[in-house]
Scaffold this motif. Structure first.
Motif, mmCIF file in Angstrom:
data_model
loop_
_atom_site.group_PDB
_atom_site.id
_atom_site.type_symbol
_atom_site.label_atom_id
_atom_site.label_comp_id
_atom_site.label_asym_id
_atom_site.label_seq_id
_atom_site.Cartn_x
_atom_site.Cartn_y
_atom_site.Cartn_z
ATOM 1 N N HIS A 92 19.290 119.669 92.524
ATOM 2 C CA HIS A 92 19.015 120.709 91.544
ATOM 3 C C HIS A 92 19.767 120.433 90.236
ATOM 4 O O HIS A 92 20.944 120.072 90.241
ATOM 5 C CB HIS A 92 19.440 122.077 92.090
ATOM 6 C CG HIS A 92 18.625 122.511 93.280
ATOM 7 N ND1 HIS A 92 17.284 122.795 93.188
ATOM 8 C CD2 HIS A 92 18.967 122.697 94.579
ATOM 9 C CE1 HIS A 92 16.824 123.149 94.380
ATOM 10 N NE2 HIS A 92 17.825 123.087 95.243
ATOM 11 N N ASN A 93 19.059 120.580 89.127
ATOM 12 C CA ASN A 93 19.641 120.424 87.788
ATOM 13 C C ASN A 93 20.280 119.054 87.583
ATOM 14 O O ASN A 93 21.307 118.917 86.906
ATOM 15 C CB ASN A 93 20.685 121.525 87.518
ATOM 16 C CG ASN A 93 20.086 122.914 87.612
ATOM 17 O OD1 ASN A 93 18.951 123.148 87.194
ATOM 18 N ND2 ASN A 93 20.843 123.846 88.176
ATOM 19 N N SER A 94 19.676 118.034 88.178
ATOM 20 C CA SER A 94 20.181 116.673 87.999
ATOM 21 C C SER A 94 18.990 115.720 87.944
ATOM 22 O O SER A 94 17.942 115.993 88.516
ATOM 23 C CB SER A 94 21.121 116.273 89.138
ATOM 24 O OG SER A 94 20.432 116.249 90.368
#
Length: 269
Positions: A92-94
């Motif tokens: 997530h968010n990477s």
């Protein structure tokens, strides 16, 4: 003198002939046996349900992952079980890309965390390990001056990298990157990952391809196939493409695909 047949014997004969014995056998023996077999099968099926101890969730069916072991960045992908399309895995968010960088400090780090040490601790930070795969010092000595880490000068053997007092082969270094990708995939998929297909440049020779297989084995992966990168790109492009054939026909639409390899040189000129 003929013996008289007892009434109990005659009654048993009538009982047998009437079919009651068959019914009794089914009721008292066969039905309980059938229920017992069903119970054992159900118990065996329940025993096969795997639970991921780390997350406490039901463990998903094992998947075969595809890995791009790149010179600068690497990534891991799967065929999504629902959409049936290739999907690059990411937290997530990477980003899905994992820098192919390894840092040797108090502990070994790979990826974005290791990349931060390229400037602050270059002697213990390894990059471009893929370019060393299956090569001797003679093959890479012209570019060795551009590397911050030390390459062992042994002209008769495959190249090794010295980090402190330890020596690592390109296979060892690549296996650390593959381990990180394997760990990332297992965390996202919530299931063990042990099988993979790995892409390599089309110009890789047999020694370099075997070195890639060996790196996968060290990382705990069964490398099912080594695929040329342009071939993998073409397969991904056409994977899941709908056919224009009329419904009910087995014929497939044929098309041609041209693939360009856009390469960013890692070694400065």
């Amino acid at each position: 003198m003929r013996k008289q047949i007892s009434s109990s014997t005659r009654d048993m004969a009538r009982w047998f002939l009437s079919g009651k014995i068959v019914y009794t056998l089914i009721q008292r023996l066969l039905l309980p046996a059938a229920f017992f077999i069903c119970y054992l099968r159900k118990k065996k099926a329940m025993a096969k349900i795997a639970i991921n101890i780390a997350t406490g969730s039901l463990q998903q069916e094992e998947m075969i992952v595809g890995i791009d072991l790149g010179t600068t960045n690497s990534l891991v992908a799967i065929i999504h079980p629902e959409s049936k399309m290739p999907v690059a895995l990411k937290e997530h968010n990477s980003p899905s890309l994992v820098p192919s960088v390894i840092h040797f400090g108090d502990h070994i780090t790979v990826g974005e965390e290791a990349k931060q040490f390229l400037v602050t601790d270059p002697a213990h930070t390894i990059f471009s390990a893929k370019r060393l795969m299956g090569k001797t010092y003679n093959d890479v000595k012209n570019n060795s001056a551009s590397l911050a880490y030390k390459i062992i000068d042994d002209e008769n053997k495959l190249v090794k990298v010295q980090v402190g007092k330890q020596f690592y082969s390109p296979v060892d270094l690549s296996s650390l990157i593959l381990k990180e990708l394997k760990k990332q995939a297992e965390h996202i998929l919530k299931t063990p990952v042990s099988k993979a297909v790995i892409t390599v440049p089309a110009y890789f020779n047999d020694a370099q391809r075997q070195a890639t297989r060996d790196a996968g084995k060290l990382a705990g992966l069964d490398v099912l196939r080594i695929i040329n990168e342009p071939t993998a790109a073409s397969l991904a492009y056409g994977f899941g493409a709908p056919s224009n054939s009329p419904k009910g026909e087995n014929s497939q639409k044929q098309s041609r695909c041209m693939t360009w390899a856009v390469v960013r040189l890692t070694f400065p000129s």
